[in-house]
Design a protein around this motif. Structure first.
Motif, PDB file in Angstrom:
ATOM      1  N   GLU A  73       0.815  -1.209   0.000  1.00  0.00           N
ATOM      2  CA  GLU A  73       0.000   0.000   0.000  1.00  0.00           C
ATOM      3  C   GLU A  73       0.851   1.262   0.000  1.00  0.00           C
ATOM      4  OE1 GLU A  73      -2.575  -0.279   3.307  1.00  0.00           O
ATOM      5  OE2 GLU A  73      -3.742  -1.959   2.521  1.00  0.00           O
ATOM      6  N   GLY A  74       2.089   1.165  -0.454  1.00  0.00           N
ATOM      7  CA  GLY A  74       2.918   2.360  -0.571  1.00  0.00           C
ATOM      8  C   GLY A  74       3.796   2.652   0.624  1.00  0.00           C
ATOM      9  N   VAL A  75       3.838   1.770   1.624  1.00  0.00           N
ATOM     10  CA  VAL A  75       4.687   1.953   2.794  1.00  0.00           C
ATOM     11  C   VAL A  75       5.870   1.002   2.695  1.00  0.00           C
ATOM     12  CG1 VAL A  75       4.847   1.802   5.297  1.00  0.00           C
ATOM     13  CG2 VAL A  75       2.746   2.648   4.231  1.00  0.00           C
ATOM     14  N   VAL A  76       7.059   1.548   2.701  1.00  0.00           N
ATOM     15  CA  VAL A  76       8.273   0.747   2.601  1.00  0.00           C
ATOM     16  C   VAL A  76       8.880   0.582   3.993  1.00  0.00           C
ATOM     17  CG1 VAL A  76      10.582   0.590   1.613  1.00  0.00           C
ATOM     18  CG2 VAL A  76       8.710   1.563   0.269  1.00  0.00           C
ATOM     19  N   GLN A  77       9.091  -0.664   4.389  1.00  0.00           N
ATOM     20  CA  GLN A  77       9.697  -0.943   5.682  1.00  0.00           C
ATOM     21  C   GLN A  77      11.214  -0.787   5.571  1.00  0.00           C
ATOM     22  OE1 GLN A  77       8.230  -1.692   8.565  1.00  0.00           O
ATOM     23  NE2 GLN A  77       6.134  -1.717   7.800  1.00  0.00           N
ATOM     24  N   ALA A  78      11.815  -0.078   6.514  1.00  0.00           N
ATOM     25  CA  ALA A  78      13.261   0.088   6.537  1.00  0.00           C
ATOM     26  C   ALA A  78      13.717   0.174   7.979  1.00  0.00           C
ATOM     27  CB  ALA A  78      13.670   1.354   5.781  1.00  0.00           C
ATOM     28  N   ASP A  79      14.698  -0.639   8.339  1.00  0.00           N
ATOM     29  CA  ASP A  79      15.210  -0.645   9.709  1.00  0.00           C
ATOM     30  C   ASP A  79      16.362   0.347   9.832  1.00  0.00           C
ATOM     31  OD1 ASP A  79      13.444  -2.536  10.606  1.00  0.00           O
ATOM     32  OD2 ASP A  79      14.720  -4.209  10.014  1.00  0.00           O
ATOM     33  N   PHE A  80      16.201   1.335  10.717  1.00  0.00           N
ATOM     34  CA  PHE A  80      17.240   2.321  10.963  1.00  0.00           C
ATOM     35  C   PHE A  80      18.150   1.825  12.074  1.00  0.00           C
ATOM     36  CE2 PHE A  80      15.925   5.817   8.329  1.00  0.00           C
ATOM     37  CZ  PHE A  80      14.566   5.612   8.141  1.00  0.00           C
ATOM     38  N   VAL A  81      19.452   2.006  11.862  1.00  0.00           N
ATOM     39  CA  VAL A  81      20.442   1.506  12.808  1.00  0.00           C
ATOM     40  C   VAL A  81      21.409   2.638  13.170  1.00  0.00           C
ATOM     41  CG1 VAL A  81      22.116  -0.332  13.266  1.00  0.00           C
ATOM     42  CG2 VAL A  81      20.278  -0.708  11.619  1.00  0.00           C
ATOM     43  N   PHE A  82      21.844   2.659  14.433  1.00  0.00           N
ATOM     44  CA  PHE A  82      22.789   3.667  14.902  1.00  0.00           C
ATOM     45  C   PHE A  82      24.220   3.157  14.726  1.00  0.00           C
ATOM     46  CE2 PHE A  82      19.872   5.767  18.320  1.00  0.00           C
ATOM     47  CZ  PHE A  82      18.912   5.992  17.340  1.00  0.00           C
ATOM     48  N   PHE A  83      25.109   4.039  14.265  1.00  0.00           N
ATOM     49  CA  PHE A  83      26.514   3.690  14.082  1.00  0.00           C
ATOM     50  C   PHE A  83      27.409   4.803  14.613  1.00  0.00           C
ATOM     51  CE2 PHE A  83      24.438   1.282  10.714  1.00  0.00           C
ATOM     52  CZ  PHE A  83      25.085   0.058  10.739  1.00  0.00           C
ATOM     53  N   ASP A  84      28.654   4.433  14.943  1.00  0.00           N
ATOM     54  CA  ASP A  84      29.678   5.436  15.198  1.00  0.00           C
ATOM     55  C   ASP A  84      30.029   6.109  13.873  1.00  0.00           C
ATOM     56  OD1 ASP A  84      31.481   3.347  17.549  1.00  0.00           O
ATOM     57  OD2 ASP A  84      29.873   4.786  17.904  1.00  0.00           O
ATOM     58  N   PRO A  85      30.323   7.408  13.890  1.00  0.00           N
ATOM     59  CA  PRO A  85      30.769   8.073  12.655  1.00  0.00           C
ATOM     60  C   PRO A  85      32.085   7.466  12.171  1.00  0.00           C
ATOM     61  CG  PRO A  85      30.181   9.684  14.351  1.00  0.00           C
ATOM     62  CD  PRO A  85      30.253   8.351  15.023  1.00  0.00           C
ATOM     63  N   LYS A  86      32.219   7.357  10.849  1.00  0.00           N
ATOM     64  CA  LYS A  86      33.475   6.873  10.269  1.00  0.00           C
ATOM     65  C   LYS A  86      33.772   7.658   8.998  1.00  0.00           C
ATOM     66  CE  LYS A  86      31.664   3.066   7.424  1.00  0.00           C
ATOM     67  NZ  LYS A  86      30.255   3.445   7.494  1.00  0.00           N
ATOM     68  N   ARG A  87      35.005   7.553   8.526  1.00  0.00           N
ATOM     69  CA  ARG A  87      35.438   8.340   7.376  1.00  0.00           C
ATOM     70  C   ARG A  87      34.586   8.080   6.135  1.00  0.00           C
ATOM     71  NH1 ARG A  87      38.117  12.600   9.279  1.00  0.00           N
ATOM     72  NH2 ARG A  87      39.674  11.999  10.834  1.00  0.00           N
ATOM     73  N   GLY A  88      34.096   6.866   6.008  1.00  0.00           N
ATOM     74  CA  GLY A  88      33.274   6.528   4.849  1.00  0.00           C
ATOM     75  C   GLY A  88      31.933   7.240   4.818  1.00  0.00           C
ATOM     76  N   ASP A  89      31.567   7.914   5.914  1.00  0.00           N
ATOM     77  CA  ASP A  89      30.294   8.636   5.981  1.00  0.00           C
ATOM     78  C   ASP A  89      30.427  10.080   5.479  1.00  0.00           C
ATOM     79  OD1 ASP A  89      29.013   6.423   7.191  1.00  0.00           O
ATOM     80  OD2 ASP A  89      29.753   7.041   9.159  1.00  0.00           O
TER      81      ASP A  89
END
Length: 304
Positions: A73-89
């Motif tokens: 019905e137009g709702v996309v499930q996505a799991d949000f996760v917490f991470f430490d900052p890293k250079r790749g961000d």
């Protein structure tokens, strides 16, 4: 309060991290052995879905297939996760902070480098198993004295003093970012507009917990002192009604004088010492516990 493992523990450096220090502190709380220094995966740690709902252990494969199901019905499930900052961000964080100083040309890349170079205090939010590795939120606190010689911090301070039009406030602001900069933590909190609000209290809890831990866990006294903040400086944006200063007109119209883009800003403003341009606030660090309680209540009320 359960303590997370210290950042100096060599065994943590090569261990893959699947969630932020906040998540790790929750994992430790479930362990009966409080002296244990290993990271444990929580067995039923709630993740947050993209539609703003909390997902308690729902099968990941079921979520990933939900977008292809017949009852989509137009709702996309996505799991949000917490991470430490890293250079790749770097790219993801830079995109989030693109308008941090409005349209000013400044050393944004250097500012992002400071954020990513301080992994002991700070969190980025991503979607689990996202191939693009996009960043949906970043929150951290930078000591203005520690980074005073960096071009980006010099430009940021100059910008604040330049845009402040209240002549009574300018001396207070100059004192805050100058003589007393060692006591000031610049809270950087940027996110996409549709980030689930349930994520926000844990994000701020993680930030202020990490700051507290850093005053003991950093390897030198000098570094520990950089996190003994007495004030937090918050830069934000609001919508102010054109008739906000005309009390009679606002009362008759029934419209809000100020609309807060970020819900936490209304609480920060209540606890302020100084309000600068309606966009920058200096808040006593001693009032953080009040903020955390109020913000949890605010988000809980908004969810129902």
């Amino acid at each position: 309060m359960p303590r997370k493992p210290t950042r100096r523990n060599p065994s943590l450096r090569h261990r893959p991290l699947t969630f932020s220090p906040f998540g790790r502190s929750i994992a430790m709380a479930t362990s009966s052995n409080k002296s244990r220094r290993e990271i444990e995966e929580p067995k039923d740690f709630p993740t947050f879905s993209g539609n703003g709902c909390v997902n308690h252990g729902k099968d990941k494969m079921e979520q990933s297939d939900s977008s292809d199901s017949e009852d989509f019905e137009g709702v996309v499930q996505a799991d949000f996760v917490f991470f430490d900052p890293k250079r790749g961000d770097f790219h993801g964080v830079k995109v989030l902070l693109q308008m941090y100083l409005d349209n000013k040309l400044w050393d944004l890349s250097g500012f992002v480098d400071l954020i990513l170079g301080q992994p002991t205090v700070g969190t980025v939010v991503k979607i689990e198993n996202d191939e693009d590795d996009g960043v949906y939120s970043v929150v951290t606190a930078l000591n203005l004295e520690r980074y005073k010689d960096n071009k980006c911090i010099i430009e940021l301070k100059d910008y604040l003093l330049k845009v402040c039009e209240d002549m009574d406030v300018i001396p207070k602001l100059r004192n805050l970012v100058g003589e007393h900069a060692k006591d000031v933590g610049l809270v950087v909190s940027q996110r996409v507009v549709n980030l689930p609000p349930q994520l926000l209290p844990p994000l701020y809890d993680a930030l202020f917990d990490e700051i507290e831990w850093a005053t003991e866990d950093e390897p030198t006294v000098e570094l520990q002192n950089f996190f003994r903040f007495k004030f937090y400086l918050i830069m934000s944006k609001i919508y102010k009604h054109k008739n906000a200063n005309a009390k009679k007109g606002m009362a008759e119209s029934g419209e809000e004088a100020i609309i807060y883009i970020k819900p936490e800003d209304e609480i920060f403003l209540e606890l302020k010492n100084y309000r600068l341009m309606g966009l920058v606030m200096a808040v006593e660090a001693s009032k953080v516990s009040i903020f955390r309680k109020k913000f949890h209540s605010l988000i809980c009320l908004a969810a129902y």
